[in-house]
Design an enzyme around this catalytic site. Structure first.
Site, short mmCIF file in Angstrom:
data_model
loop_
_atom_site.label_atom_id
_atom_site.label_comp_id
_atom_site.label_asym_id
_atom_site.label_seq_id
_atom_site.Cartn_x
_atom_site.Cartn_y
_atom_site.Cartn_z
N LYS A 284 39.53 -50.88 46.51
CA LYS A 284 40.33 -52.09 46.39
C LYS A 284 40.78 -52.57 47.77
O LYS A 284 40.76 -53.77 48.06
CB LYS A 284 41.54 -51.83 45.48
CG LYS A 284 41.16 -51.73 44.01
CD LYS A 284 42.28 -51.17 43.15
CE LYS A 284 41.80 -50.99 41.70
NZ LYS A 284 42.77 -50.30 40.85
N GLN B 170 48.44 -47.79 40.35
CA GLN B 170 47.17 -47.14 40.05
C GLN B 170 47.37 -46.03 39.02
O GLN B 170 48.20 -45.15 39.19
CB GLN B 170 46.56 -46.56 41.34
CG GLN B 170 45.21 -45.90 41.16
CD GLN B 170 44.11 -46.89 40.80
OE1 GLN B 170 44.02 -47.97 41.35
NE2 GLN B 170 43.29 -46.51 39.84
N ASP C 222 47.34 -56.90 37.81
CA ASP C 222 46.50 -56.32 36.76
C ASP C 222 46.50 -57.15 35.47
O ASP C 222 45.72 -56.89 34.57
CB ASP C 222 46.98 -54.90 36.44
CG ASP C 222 46.04 -53.83 37.00
OD1 ASP C 222 44.91 -54.19 37.34
OD2 ASP C 222 46.44 -52.66 37.07
#
Length: 292
Positions: A57, A101, A124
């Protein structure tokens, strides 16, 4: 031996195209704003798979011109300490996107942390406010993996209106938002799961089959309608007889590709699209702050 007839839905190539477009858009907007977009990825502990995902990422961010404000925490970090960090990031004008995460160590409450993130910085797309916006058909940040699937279907001009779509899996990460996005595109949607009776018959009815159950090889060729679009969201790490690790999906690619019209590979299908849509969400939040 059957030969492959299905056309590959190449998520890796499309993700590269999206990143190029974002790079240009960020470069243009940054001259007006005076700063790049910012993404903060919070990782707790030393899970090797998580560390690899976070590195990917951060690399993708660097490629398009998004600043990374990644924070890595010791496994024993408390819920309160993480909430405090999230509150600080919510008020940091350099940060447009925040994500935690997963998985987290067992003593931490992932949902509780998600609720602390400002819904407009929810990179997200999983905050209850953003899921509510999706249910209501309102503009908002969308869950990255299903949004990536929709973008992939759009790129290959796959018609959804009136089509029979079957989503196998009902997680809040993929299955439920995926079904809502397909419904929004006027598909007729069935959600199947581990308690569904006669999964084979349900799957065989699908014009669009989305496998998101997290079970290697769940979908075999005899479950697929000839010419169907098969999207494999599964990411399962398996060990073969030689002791080698490899990544496989929920779909038996080799046999199913002989029956399906379109299919996504694993790796190289949905995975890269998830990261591309994460960058897209961060840019969307950045653009919104500029317009304020």
């Amino acid at each position: 031996m059957k030969t492959q007839t299905a056309k590959i839905l190449d998520g890796k190539a499309l993700a590269g195209k999206i990143q190029q477009e974002l790079s240009v858009a960020i470069s243009e907007l940054q001259t007006k704003v005076g700063r790049p977009p910012g993404l903060a990825v919070l990782m707790v502990g030393d899970n090797p798979a998580s560390a690899a995902y976070v590195r990917n990422k951060e690399k993708a961010c660097a490629k398009v011109g998004i600043a990374s404000f990644g924070k890595h925490f010791a496994a024993e970090t408390t819920q309160g300490e993480l909430e405090e960090v999230i509150h600080t990031l919510n008020h940091d004008e350099r940060v447009d996107g925040i994500l935690v995460q997963l998985p987290l160590p067992n003593h931490l409450d992932a949902v509780g942390l998600l609720h602390q993130i400002d819904a407009d910085k929810d990179a997200d797309g999983l905050h209850p406010v953003n899921l509510g916006r999706l249910v209501r058909g309102e503009t908002g940040l969308r869950s990255c993996t299903p949004a990536g699937v929709m973008r992939l279907l759009e790129e290959y001009k796959i018609p959804l209106q009136g089509k029979q779509a079957v989503v196998i899996g009902r997680s809040i990460l993929v299955g439920k938002p995926m079904a809502l996005m397909l419904l929004e595109a006027d598909a007729t949607v069935t959600i199947a799961h581990s308690r569904s009776h006669d999964l084979k018959a349900i799957a065989q009815n699908a014009d669009i089959l989305i496998a998101a159950a997290g079970r290697p090889g769940l979908i075999s060729a005899d479950m697929v309608k000839p010419g169907a679009v098969v999207v494999d969201v599964g990411m399962n790490r398996v060990t073969d007889a030689s002791g080698n690790n490899r990544l496989v999906g929920d779909v038996d690619l080799e046999s199913t590709a002989a029956v399906a019209g379109f299919i996504t590979p694993v790796p190289g299908g949905v995975g890269p699209m998830t990261v591309a849509l994460l960058l897209q969400n961060t840019f969307a939040s950045y653009s919104r702050t500029v317009r304020k």
